[in-house]
Write an enzyme that holds these catalytic residues in place. Structure first.
Site, PDB file in Angstrom:
ATOM      1  N   PRO A 159       0.631  -1.253  -0.017  1.00 25.09           N
ATOM      2  CA  PRO A 159      -0.010   0.011  -0.010  1.00 25.09           C
ATOM      3  C   PRO A 159       0.897   1.214   0.076  1.00 25.09           C
ATOM      4  CG  PRO A 159       0.148  -0.718   2.221  1.00 25.09           C
ATOM      5  CD  PRO A 159       1.118  -1.854   1.565  1.00 25.09           C
ATOM      6  N   LYS A 184       4.675  -5.350  -6.249  1.00 28.71           N
ATOM      7  CA  LYS A 184       3.869  -4.353  -6.893  1.00 28.71           C
ATOM      8  C   LYS A 184       3.931  -3.026  -5.780  1.00 28.71           C
ATOM      9  CE  LYS A 184      -0.284  -2.833  -7.759  1.00 28.71           C
ATOM     10  NZ  LYS A 184      -0.077  -1.238  -7.747  1.00 28.71           N
ATOM     11  N   GLU A 187       0.735   2.947  -6.860  1.00 29.84           N
ATOM     12  CA  GLU A 187       1.236   3.617  -7.977  1.00 29.84           C
ATOM     13  C   GLU A 187       1.634   4.913  -7.528  1.00 29.84           C
ATOM     14  OE1 GLU A 187      -2.886   2.521  -9.387  1.00 29.84           O
ATOM     15  OE2 GLU A 187      -1.614   1.889  -7.849  1.00 29.84           O
ATOM     16  N   SER A 238      -6.970  -2.751   1.716  1.00 26.67           N
ATOM     17  CA  SER A 238      -8.381  -2.525   2.210  1.00 26.67           C
ATOM     18  C   SER A 238      -9.006  -3.870   2.167  1.00 26.67           C
ATOM     19  CB  SER A 238      -9.218  -1.583   1.463  1.00 26.67           C
ATOM     20  OG  SER A 238      -9.494  -2.015   0.158  1.00 26.67           O
ATOM     21  N   ALA A 240     -11.837  -4.614   1.189  1.00 31.90           N
ATOM     22  CA  ALA A 240     -12.543  -4.838   0.000  1.00 31.90           C
ATOM     23  C   ALA A 240     -11.869  -5.294  -1.022  1.00 31.90           C
ATOM     24  CB  ALA A 240     -13.243  -3.423  -0.515  1.00 31.90           C
ATOM     25  N   GLU A 259      -3.104  -8.816   4.698  1.00 33.00           N
ATOM     26  CA  GLU A 259      -3.343  -8.052   6.225  1.00 33.00           C
ATOM     27  C   GLU A 259      -3.942  -6.621   5.762  1.00 33.00           C
ATOM     28  OE1 GLU A 259      -2.970  -4.639   7.744  1.00 33.00           O
ATOM     29  OE2 GLU A 259      -1.021  -4.359   7.634  1.00 33.00           O
ATOM     30  N   CYS A 293      -3.399   1.376   9.592  1.00 36.80           N
ATOM     31  CA  CYS A 293      -4.622   0.565   9.940  1.00 36.80           C
ATOM     32  C   CYS A 293      -4.569   0.195  11.204  1.00 36.80           C
ATOM     33  CB  CYS A 293      -4.534  -0.696   9.021  1.00 36.80           C
ATOM     34  SG  CYS A 293      -2.793  -1.422   8.812  1.00 36.80           S
ATOM     35  N   GLU A 392     -13.538   2.363   8.386  1.00 32.93           N
ATOM     36  CA  GLU A 392     -12.329   3.098   8.187  1.00 32.93           C
ATOM     37  C   GLU A 392     -12.020   4.398   7.314  1.00 32.93           C
ATOM     38  OE1 GLU A 392      -7.879   0.893   8.016  1.00 32.93           O
ATOM     39  OE2 GLU A 392      -9.421   0.276   6.484  1.00 32.93           O
TER      40      GLU A 392
END
Length: 504
Positions: A159, A184, A187, A238, A240, A259, A293, A392
């Site tokens: 993230p 990765k 961005e 996240s 989702a 995570e 988080c 969140e």
């Protein structure tokens, strides 16, 4: 303007790092790196597409036999050299992280970068412990033992809130165990992952062991997660998106480490040290501008302390210095982007319809109006089932609610889908023990909130995912277990063969 990191120079040869060298993305689309403190474009880079991911996975797969075949001592020595290179380049890492994320430079210098160096040193030691359990004769004339072996190519997605530390948490245990990796990053924040990979090459870690692809989640990320040559996926982000990652990974029966989101409760019992709890709440809620988080997001305060806690917390929040991340006196920088700032502002604006905003609740003006800043915000009088309590927000926002009995405080702490972290504030050892037992979270701090150490695991319960970062628990997740059994006799026909061949 304070001295910022020369991002354009870093990205001059491309924002991908494959098989030990920089490369350009081939998607045909560019992405800009924006300084969230000013809104100014820092530089742009070519995004990775599926062909870039394929090349990175191929490089990792080719490097795997040699790296997996190195002795634990050889991998350990390489990681110790890596830690030394990181220490030598610490200021570059700190400035790059502050530039791309908006973190105060004092935070990256005192927390993010030292934590990453310490984590590297920890896994340098862990690399020497790739061992199974002792041998034993558990079945008559047979001797058994267990081997722990590397699993292959790991595909990880990190993230934007802690780009450097998340890169380290994913790369280090994987390669210490003998795996190779394709990471990765987000961005928005490509810089420190590229610096990390270059530092690894400088330390002598072989080409192809660490590969970085900077592309979108929908294209590069999903292709990496679904790649048939990737045997394990590690994702932080996240809940989702984590569900989508799990769906893709399941199709190829990958090992999965997730995570995910958090909504950490901060439970203050009536016997707590009020001053310590107030300072802990403000620091725990505002760390990394609340983009954490494990940040304290829901403070539950037992009724006798509630009014004083709200008053003192609001007053302390108003003393927090918001400003340029590179200025020496700054406590709180901008959010990572204007889009994230607007998302946080929308949460708070909706909360005005059902709760009270005690302080903050707006973007500052003046010299900061072009940046993605948002003032420290305290909300009260919200219902337990409201959006501000259950969702969140991921910004500098703390919601405070009262409770009466200990049972109620713990019940409310557990009453969200998440379970990543929590804290309890009390001077009563029995209350403390009960809180650590009954609060359903992967970490429960007592009389503190937010510290982490390399030796201890980080990971969640419930919708916060599964799997651990840091510690030997993380190291073992990047290995597979093999049972070895020796027959210690010279008998051609074994007694158990009668179950197949009969008595003749």
């Amino acid at each position: 303007m304070q001295d910022r990191f020369p991002a354009q120079q870093l990205l001059a040869e491309g924002a991908q790092y494959i098989d030990g060298r920089p490369a350009r993305g081939e998607s045909g689309r560019a992405h800009a790196v924006i300084d969230p403190a000013t809104g100014a474009r820092v530089c742009a880079y070519d995004l990775a597409g599926t062909d870039t991911v394929d090349a990175a996975v191929a490089a990792a797969r080719a490097a795997f036999p040699g790296w997996a075949g190195a002795t634990p001592g050889e991998r350990s020595d390489a990681l110790h050299r890596f830690a030394a290179v990181l220490a030598d380049r610490a200021d570059d890492f700190a400035r790059a992280e502050s530039l791309q994320c908006g973190k105060p430079l004092k935070l990256t210098r005192e927390f993010d970068v030292p934590g990453t160096i310490d984590n590297t040193a920890f896994f340098a030691g862990a690399a020497r412990h790739l061992a199974g359990r002792s041998a034993g004769e558990y079945s008559g004339d047979h001797t058994s033992y267990v081997r722990r072996e590397p699993i292959g190519v790991v595909g990880s997605v990190a993230p934007w809130n802690y780009p450097l530390q998340m890169a380290a948490w994913k790369i280090l245990p994987a390669i210490a165990a003998g795996n190779t990796i394709v990471l990765k990053p987000a961005e928005l924040t490509p810089l420190t992952s590229l610096l990390f990979a270059r530092a690894a090459s400088h330390a002598g870690i072989p080409d192809g062991v660490i590969n970085i692809v900077n592309g979108t989640g929908r294209e590069a990320g999903e292709h990496l997660v679904g790649h048939p040559d990737v045997v394990m996926t590690s994702f932080t982000g996240s809940t989702a998106v984590g569900r989508r990652v799990a769906e893709i990974a399941t199709a190829t029966v990958k090992r999965l480490h997730l995570e995910l989101g958090g909504k950490a409760p901060f439970v203050v019992f009536e016997d707590a040290d009020l001053e310590a709890a107030v300072h802990g709440a403000v620091a725990g809620a505002l760390i990394n501008t609340g983009q954490d988080c494990t940040a304290a997001t829901r403070a539950y305060v037992q009724r006798p302390l509630y009014e004083a806690f709200v008053e003192r917390t609001a007053a302390l929040m108003e003393t927090v210095r918001v400003g340029d991340p590179f200025a020496a006196g700054t406590d709180l920088g901008p959010l990572v982007s204007h889009a994230q700032r607007d998302r946080v502002a929308a949460f708070v604006d909706r909360a005005r319809g059902y709760a009270r905003v005690v302080t903050g609740g707006e973007a500052p003006g003046g010299d900061l109006e072009n940046g993605a800043y948002y003032l420290p915000t305290l909300i009260t009088d919200a219902a337990q089932d409201s959006e501000a309590v259950q969702s969140e927000i991921f910004g500098p926002v703390l919601v405070v609610l009262p409770f009466d009995t200990d049972d109620e405080g713990i019940r409310l702490a557990n009453d969200t889908p998440y379970g990543l972290a929590a804290s309890a504030w009390t001077r009563d050892v029995f209350r403390a023990n009960r809180a650590t037992r009954d609060i359903k979270a992967g970490c429960v701090w007592i009389n503190d909130h937010i510290p982490i150490i390399s030796e201890m695991p980080h990971g969640g319960y419930k919708a916060s995912g599964f799997g651990k970062d840091m510690s030997m628990y993380s190291f073992e997740e990047y290995t597979q277990v093999k049972h070895i059994m020796f027959d210690n006799t010279a008998v051609a026909r074994k007694p158990w063969h009668r179950t197949v061949f009969g008595d003749s």
